[in-house]
Design a protein around this motif. Structure first.
Motif, PDB file in Angstrom:
ATOM      1  N   ILE A 174      -3.962  21.142  25.237  1.00 50.19           N
ATOM      2  CA  ILE A 174      -5.057  21.599  26.098  1.00 50.19           C
ATOM      3  C   ILE A 174      -6.075  22.394  25.283  1.00 50.19           C
ATOM      4  O   ILE A 174      -7.295  22.213  25.437  1.00 50.19           O
ATOM      5  CB  ILE A 174      -4.498  22.441  27.260  1.00 50.19           C
ATOM      6  N   LEU A 175      -5.589  23.269  24.405  1.00 50.83           N
ATOM      7  CA  LEU A 175      -6.475  24.054  23.541  1.00 50.83           C
ATOM      8  C   LEU A 175      -7.342  23.141  22.681  1.00 50.83           C
ATOM      9  O   LEU A 175      -8.565  23.339  22.560  1.00 50.83           O
ATOM     10  CB  LEU A 175      -5.645  24.987  22.656  1.00 50.83           C
ATOM     11  N   TRP A 176      -6.727  22.122  22.078  1.00 49.17           N
ATOM     12  CA  TRP A 176      -7.488  21.194  21.226  1.00 49.17           C
ATOM     13  C   TRP A 176      -8.549  20.450  22.027  1.00 49.17           C
ATOM     14  O   TRP A 176      -9.683  20.283  21.570  1.00 49.17           O
ATOM     15  CB  TRP A 176      -6.545  20.202  20.563  1.00 49.17           C
ATOM     16  N   ALA A 177      -8.197  19.999  23.224  1.00 45.27           N
ATOM     17  CA  ALA A 177      -9.155  19.261  24.047  1.00 45.27           C
ATOM     18  C   ALA A 177     -10.358  20.129  24.404  1.00 45.27           C
ATOM     19  O   ALA A 177     -11.506  19.662  24.389  1.00 45.27           O
ATOM     20  CB  ALA A 177      -8.472  18.749  25.317  1.00 45.27           C
ATOM     21  N   LEU A 178     -10.119  21.394  24.711  1.00 51.26           N
ATOM     22  CA  LEU A 178     -11.226  22.301  25.023  1.00 51.26           C
ATOM     23  C   LEU A 178     -12.088  22.561  23.790  1.00 51.26           C
ATOM     24  O   LEU A 178     -13.324  22.599  23.880  1.00 51.26           O
ATOM     25  CB  LEU A 178     -10.684  23.608  25.594  1.00 51.26           C
ATOM     26  N   CYS A 179     -11.454  22.741  22.638  1.00 52.12           N
ATOM     27  CA  CYS A 179     -12.215  22.924  21.395  1.00 52.12           C
ATOM     28  C   CYS A 179     -13.034  21.675  21.079  1.00 52.12           C
ATOM     29  O   CYS A 179     -14.182  21.769  20.614  1.00 52.12           O
ATOM     30  CB  CYS A 179     -11.263  23.238  20.242  1.00 52.12           C
ATOM     31  N   LEU A 180     -12.454  20.499  21.326  1.00 49.89           N
ATOM     32  CA  LEU A 180     -13.183  19.251  21.103  1.00 49.89           C
ATOM     33  C   LEU A 180     -14.406  19.170  21.997  1.00 49.89           C
ATOM     34  O   LEU A 180     -15.488  18.749  21.564  1.00 49.89           O
ATOM     35  CB  LEU A 180     -12.255  18.067  21.364  1.00 49.89           C
ATOM     36  N   ALA A 181     -14.254  19.596  23.252  1.00 54.78           N
ATOM     37  CA  ALA A 181     -15.389  19.585  24.182  1.00 54.78           C
ATOM     38  C   ALA A 181     -16.520  20.468  23.672  1.00 54.78           C
ATOM     39  O   ALA A 181     -17.702  20.088  23.717  1.00 54.78           O
ATOM     40  CB  ALA A 181     -14.934  20.033  25.569  1.00 54.78           C
ATOM     41  N   VAL A 182     -16.169  21.651  23.178  1.00 56.18           N
ATOM     42  CA  VAL A 182     -17.188  22.569  22.639  1.00 56.18           C
ATOM     43  C   VAL A 182     -17.870  21.951  21.428  1.00 56.18           C
ATOM     44  O   VAL A 182     -19.102  21.998  21.288  1.00 56.18           O
ATOM     45  CB  VAL A 182     -16.543  23.921  22.268  1.00 56.18           C
ATOM     46  N   ALA A 183     -17.069  21.348  20.535  1.00 54.46           N
ATOM     47  CA  ALA A 183     -17.634  20.758  19.316  1.00 54.46           C
ATOM     48  C   ALA A 183     -18.574  19.599  19.635  1.00 54.46           C
ATOM     49  O   ALA A 183     -19.639  19.461  19.019  1.00 54.46           O
ATOM     50  CB  ALA A 183     -16.500  20.288  18.402  1.00 54.46           C
ATOM     51  N   ILE A 184     -18.188  18.762  20.588  1.00 55.73           N
ATOM     52  CA  ILE A 184     -19.052  17.639  20.962  1.00 55.73           C
ATOM     53  C   ILE A 184     -20.337  18.143  21.602  1.00 55.73           C
ATOM     54  O   ILE A 184     -21.434  17.671  21.296  1.00 55.73           O
ATOM     55  CB  ILE A 184     -18.306  16.681  21.910  1.00 55.73           C
ATOM     56  N   TRP A 185     -20.209  19.111  22.500  1.00 50.25           N
ATOM     57  CA  TRP A 185     -21.383  19.640  23.214  1.00 50.25           C
ATOM     58  C   TRP A 185     -22.385  20.263  22.256  1.00 50.25           C
ATOM     59  O   TRP A 185     -23.601  20.189  22.465  1.00 50.25           O
ATOM     60  CB  TRP A 185     -20.933  20.649  24.259  1.00 50.25           C
ATOM     61  N   ARG A 186     -21.871  20.880  21.193  1.00 42.91           N
ATOM     62  CA  ARG A 186     -22.754  21.567  20.239  1.00 42.91           C
ATOM     63  C   ARG A 186     -23.266  20.651  19.138  1.00 42.91           C
ATOM     64  O   ARG A 186     -23.934  21.121  18.217  1.00 42.91           O
ATOM     65  CB  ARG A 186     -21.990  22.736  19.599  1.00 42.91           C
TER      66      ARG A 186
END
Length: 233
Positions: free
Chosen positions: A208-220
């Motif tokens: 779950i932590l990785w998926a949230l970090c991935l979302a932030v990285a993609i958004w930015r």
């Protein structure tokens, strides 16, 4: 003087701003789906035969299994969206072997989690939709154990390998920022160790932590640059 447009990278179509936002939202939905798959259902640990029968006799518990299965299917649906976005990034193509491995593990995640979703909803669908009698305790115990194994072993193993492959691509190419690669490498290593120790389900918070970090990285992600126009006399 003539104007010429610099050619785009052959065979490469960069994702649009809308596609980037869709991929980021898919990563958020992935995190939510992973959490809800295990949060909506509470199967008793080491129950006696009577306790297991009593648990399955409750229609609320059976429907919790069906809902958990739906969330597992959403995990299977969101992974291809994220992997397709990664594949379309020009930087990611500089590591073709690991990108191919990431795509194959993404396909494995989809397959295993679809089976997990079906297994979780089988008893509830059988009893509450098809009006079949509740199976005996041996079948119920097998179904419960199968659900634990599918999610905690097979499901988490392929998910950890997918995270590892994506992390290597990130570290080798710099796409999304290398901080995501280090986060993913650490999470996947612990997840694989947990799977080896037969405790894969307990590593769900790392996924779950990785998926949230991935979302932030993609958004930015920086906006895709348009083709360069050059002047020639």
């Amino acid at each position: 003087m003539t104007l010429t447009e610099a050619p785009a990278t052959p065979g490469h179509v960069a994702p649009s701003a809308t596609a980037t936002k869709v991929a980021a939202l898919a990563a958020v939905l992935l995190a939510v789906s992973l959490f809800m798959t295990v949060a909506v259902i509470d199967v008793p640990r080491d129950p006696s035969d009577q306790e297991l029968l009593n648990w399955w006799h409750d229609s609320v518990n059976r429907w919790d299994g069906v809902i958990s299965g739906v969330w597992a299917v959403l995990v299977a649906v969101t992974i291809p969206v994220v992997m397709n976005h990664l594949q379309r990034l020009d930087a990611a193509t500089r590591s073709p072997q690991w990108l191919s491995f990431a795509r194959s593990m993404g396909a494995a995640v989809t397959a295993v989690w679809l089976v997990t979703g079906a297994a979780r909803g089988t008893i509830g669908h059988l009893v509450d939709t098809m009006n079949e009698p509740l199976p005996g305790v041996d079948v119920l115990r097998f179904s419960t154990g199968l659900n634990y194994t599918l999610l905690g072993q097979s499901g988490m193993a392929v998910l950890a390998l997918c995270i590892l492959a994506v992390s290597v691509v990130v570290l080798r190419t710099g796409v999304f920022g290398r901080w995501l690669g280090y986060v993913g490498a650490g999470c996947s290593a612990v997840m694989l160790a947990a799977v080896a120790a037969q405790l894969g389900a307990f590593s769900m918070p790392l996924a779950i932590l990785w998926a949230l970090c991935l979302a932030v990285a993609i958004w930015r992600q920086p906006a895709t640059q348009s083709p360069t126009i050059t002047a020639r006399s």
